[in-house]
Design a protein around this motif. Structure first.
Motif, PDB file in Angstrom:
ATOM      1  N   ALA A   1     -13.835  13.044  -2.280  1.00  0.00           N
ATOM      2  CA  ALA A   1     -13.390  12.012  -1.278  1.00  0.00           C
ATOM      3  C   ALA A   1     -12.716  12.832  -0.141  1.00  0.00           C
ATOM      4  O   ALA A   1     -12.150  14.175  -0.488  1.00  0.00           O
TER       5      ALA A   1
ATOM      6  N   HIS B   1       0.760  -1.460   0.181  1.00  0.00           N
ATOM      7  CA  HIS B   1       0.015  -0.093  -0.164  1.00  0.00           C
ATOM      8  C   HIS B   1       0.869   1.206   0.034  1.00  0.00           C
ATOM      9  O   HIS B   1       2.164   1.393   0.545  1.00  0.00           O
TER      10      HIS B   1
ATOM     11  N   SER C   1      -9.731   7.199  -5.130  1.00  0.00           N
ATOM     12  CA  SER C   1     -10.499   6.701  -4.025  1.00  0.00           C
ATOM     13  C   SER C   1     -10.922   5.204  -4.073  1.00  0.00           C
ATOM     14  O   SER C   1     -10.989   4.536  -3.157  1.00  0.00           O
ATOM     15  N   GLU C   2     -11.022   4.826  -5.357  1.00  0.00           N
ATOM     16  CA  GLU C   2     -11.170   3.560  -5.717  1.00  0.00           C
ATOM     17  C   GLU C   2     -10.068   2.332  -5.165  1.00  0.00           C
ATOM     18  O   GLU C   2     -10.118   1.221  -4.804  1.00  0.00           O
TER      19      GLU C   2
ATOM     20  N   ARG D   1      -3.931   4.213   1.387  1.00  0.00           N
ATOM     21  CA  ARG D   1      -4.554   4.664   2.624  1.00  0.00           C
ATOM     22  C   ARG D   1      -5.324   6.058   2.430  1.00  0.00           C
ATOM     23  O   ARG D   1      -6.375   6.304   3.167  1.00  0.00           O
TER      24      ARG D   1
ATOM     25  N   VAL E   1      -8.226   3.427  -2.586  1.00  0.00           N
ATOM     26  CA  VAL E   1      -8.186   3.294  -1.268  1.00  0.00           C
ATOM     27  C   VAL E   1      -9.193   2.144  -0.907  1.00  0.00           C
ATOM     28  O   VAL E   1      -8.793   1.539   0.170  1.00  0.00           O
ATOM     29  N   GLN E   2     -10.324   2.204  -1.460  1.00  0.00           N
ATOM     30  CA  GLN E   2     -11.255   1.217  -1.190  1.00  0.00           C
ATOM     31  C   GLN E   2     -10.695  -0.225  -1.518  1.00  0.00           C
ATOM     32  O   GLN E   2     -11.176  -1.192  -0.562  1.00  0.00           O
ATOM     33  N   ALA E   3      -9.957  -0.287  -2.239  1.00  0.00           N
ATOM     34  CA  ALA E   3      -9.181  -1.741  -2.597  1.00  0.00           C
ATOM     35  C   ALA E   3      -8.190  -1.853  -1.418  1.00  0.00           C
ATOM     36  O   ALA E   3      -7.464  -3.015  -1.804  1.00  0.00           O
TER      37      ALA E   3
END
Length: 343
Positions: A181, A130, A153-154, A162, A156-158
């Motif tokens: 976001a 990450h 943002s996608e 961070r 981050v979601q995955a």
């Protein structure tokens, strides 16, 4: 030279209301990959290790610094650092700059597919699962910021990223990004001689709960107290084409440094320490990034953390280096055109 202050345990600051807690000063690693002339790999790694040992947690890089060289350097440094220091480290990555094999620059790409492509390569080079803070280096005028930030943002979601950051964005763009976001911080140039953010950008990020990571706090060494008129700048040194380092501009700007030196000497510190401490004094929401390439320069910079500037000190600094006192733009004209923050 004035004596350095001993480095105290580093205090912490949070990057915005949604971001991570980090040491009050961060390490900008760009200069270790050739932007100011040839780098020294062994000294660079030793400097990163020394920074981590001193309590610095935030390491700032860009995937285009040395065309990936800087990320590989950080990966090597972290892989050979003690486990505890490695676990505390936060890596901030800028992406989007397009380079060619000769080292030239070809604009910026903020398309969602490109965002994810850049991230995939950074994750591999850094040897991590990450990225702590991910941001486009310059706003791509051909892509709405909502699309670029949406792609991060996608990520981050995955779990690949961070936190989301911005870089050199203007007030309107910051608001649009923040409505898309959570944004933890804005990375932007801020120093005694680069104070443009104070008029509109700084009030905007404070209103929105966004922190600031300030780069160029020594204006690429110009106000470090170490730069001299007769310093030879090689062809790969960015400063060779920087307006503030040219002719009469340089003479004028070094005159400001000499005025600052008098204040530093009265306090028994260095010019660089005064300049860094001034940025630290501008608010708990600001984390200066120091671009130390050597351990001795890092030690000097860390001495600024324990330096308190009172009202009289700050007034004297303002008299010595008033806002807008610098001669020359902070980038060459072509690069200034890429700065959303200057529009």
């Amino acid at each position: 030279m004035a004596a350095n202050h001993a480095s105290p345990a580093l205090p912490t600051r949070r990057l915005g209301t949604t971001g991570p807690l980090t040491a009050a000063i961060g390490l900008g690693c760009m200069g270790m990959s050739g932007m100011y002339g040839e780098g020294d790999r062994a000294e660079s790694i030793a400097t990163i290790h020394a920074a981590l040992d001193a309590g610095i947690t935030l390491l700032d890089t860009g995937d285009f610094y040395g065309m990936g060289h800087n990320e590989l350097l950080i990966s090597e440094a972290l892989s050979t650092a003690p486990a505890a220091a490695r676990e505390r480290a936060l890596i901030s990555v800028k992406f989007g700059a397009l380079r060619d094999p000769d080292g030239g620059w070809s604009g910026y790409d903020g398309r969602p597919a490109a965002v994810k492509n850049f991230a995939a390569y950074s994750l591999r080079r850094l040897g991590t699962d990450h990225i702590d803070i991910y941001r486009i280096a310059r706003i791509d005028p051909a892509v709405p910021i909502e699309e670029t930030v949406g792609a991060i943002s996608e990520l981050v979601q995955a779990g690949h990223v961070r936190h989301i950051g911005l870089s050199e964005a203007g007030s309107g763009t910051i608001r649009r990004a923040a409505s898309t976001a959570p944004i933890c911080d804005l990375q932007i140039e801020y120093s005694l001689i680069s104070r443009g953010i104070e008029a509109e950008i700084l009030p905007t990020v404070r209103e929105l709960g966004i922190g600031v990571t300030a780069y160029g706090v020594l204006s690429r060494g110009l106000i470090s107290g170490h730069f001299t008129r007769d310093r030879a700048l090689g062809p790969t040194d960015f400063r060779a084409v920087s307006p503030r380092f040219q002719g009469d501009n340089l003479e004028h700007n070094l005159g400001l440094v000499e005025s600052l030196r008098k204040i530093a000497e009265q306090k028994g510190v260095t010019v660089a320490q005064i300049a860094i401490a001034w940025v630290l004094s501008r608010g708990e929401d600001i984390v200066p990034l120091v671009g130390a390439r050597r351990r001795d320069r890092l030690t000097e910079a860390l001495g600024a953390v324990g330096l308190t500037l009172g009202a009289e000190d700050l007034a004297a600094i303002e008299r010595a280096v008033p806002a807008d006192a610098a001669a020359g733009d902070r980038y060459p004209t072509a690069q200034m055109a890429h700065l959303d923050s200057e529009r």
